[in-house]
Design a protein around this motif. Structure first.
Motif, mmCIF file in Angstrom:
data_model
loop_
_atom_site.group_PDB
_atom_site.id
_atom_site.type_symbol
_atom_site.label_atom_id
_atom_site.label_comp_id
_atom_site.label_asym_id
_atom_site.label_seq_id
_atom_site.Cartn_x
_atom_site.Cartn_y
_atom_site.Cartn_z
ATOM 1 N N ASP A 76 52.305 2.735 -12.303
ATOM 2 C CA ASP A 76 52.113 4.170 -12.062
ATOM 3 C C ASP A 76 51.412 4.495 -10.748
ATOM 4 O O ASP A 76 50.662 5.457 -10.661
ATOM 5 N N THR A 132 54.307 8.663 -8.938
ATOM 6 C CA THR A 132 54.741 9.485 -10.073
ATOM 7 C C THR A 132 55.482 10.712 -9.553
ATOM 8 O O THR A 132 55.447 11.005 -8.352
ATOM 9 N N TYR A 183 59.828 15.991 -13.653
ATOM 10 C CA TYR A 183 60.789 14.959 -14.079
ATOM 11 C C TYR A 183 62.196 15.501 -14.317
ATOM 12 O O TYR A 183 63.070 14.776 -14.759
ATOM 13 N N LYS A 185 62.649 7.770 -13.968
ATOM 14 C CA LYS A 185 62.230 8.408 -15.220
ATOM 15 C C LYS A 185 62.944 9.750 -15.384
ATOM 16 O O LYS A 185 62.834 10.392 -16.421
#
Length: 196
Positions: free
Chosen positions: A139, A142, A146, A176
């Motif tokens: 991480d 990030t 998303y 992600k």
């Protein structure tokens, strides 16, 4: 200048760095980098001597080559590998930004530096052992949203690809998002087999 002549169609040495590590569509790089070459000097001036415009010059040059060869026609967003906010404040600019912006301009993609962020201010990745990098990478990058890159084609851009650790971490973060496809490129690439 030691241009790689790598394409976004054929397999190349940059692709091979990421085999079995991350799922990307294609990787390439503009120039060869080595410890005693002109490319090292140029990138050093870009990063540490306040010569930010070098990034724009290289981005225009590479962007024109990409367009002339007919590569990357389907890219939606071009994203630079981010600096941590403390490093950004210290340096005053992200050395990758203008390079990435000019490529985005030439391939008619949207430049975005606000979605992918760096969460910690770490020392350079190139001087660390691979195990140290592995434990540190959780991480480290990030996304602030998303859904923003959902079902989009992304070109992720860095200055120098050495081990591929930074690009790997960024890709893991971006993936992600559902349906995202990632292409990778850089100003330069450290090759063990190139000596100019």
């Amino acid at each position: 200048m030691p241009l790689t002549d790598f394409t976004f169609n054929d397999q190349n040495a940059v692709d091979r760095i990421f085999y079995g590590r991350i799922n990307i569509k294609k990787a390439s790089s503009f120039l060869f980098y080595n410890e005693k070459g002109i490319v090292k000097s140029i990138i050093h001036n870009l990063k540490y001597r306040n010569q930010e415009k070098i990034g724009a010059l290289l981005g225009d040059w590479y962007g024109q080559i990409i367009v002339e060869k007919g590569y990357l026609k389907n890219i939606d967003y071009v994203i630079p590998v981010p600096l941590h906010r403390k490093k950004l404040k210290q340096r005053g600019y992200n050395q990758v930004s203008l390079f990435a912006k000019r490529i985005a301009y030439h391939i008619k993609a949207t430049y975005n530096e606000n979605i992918l962020i760096k969460t910690a201010n770490t020392k350079t990745q190139t001087k660390k052992g691979r195990i140290a990098r592995f434990y540190e990478k959780k991480d480290l990058f990030t996304l602030t949203d998303y859904t923003y890159f959902q079902n989009k084609n992304i070109l992720l851009v860095d200055d120098v690809i050495t081990t591929g650790a930074t690009m790997e971490m960024c890709t893991i973060a971006i993936q992600k998002t559902k349906g995202v496809t990632i292409y990778i490129t850089s100003m330069a690439f450290v090759s063990l087999f190139h000596n100019s």
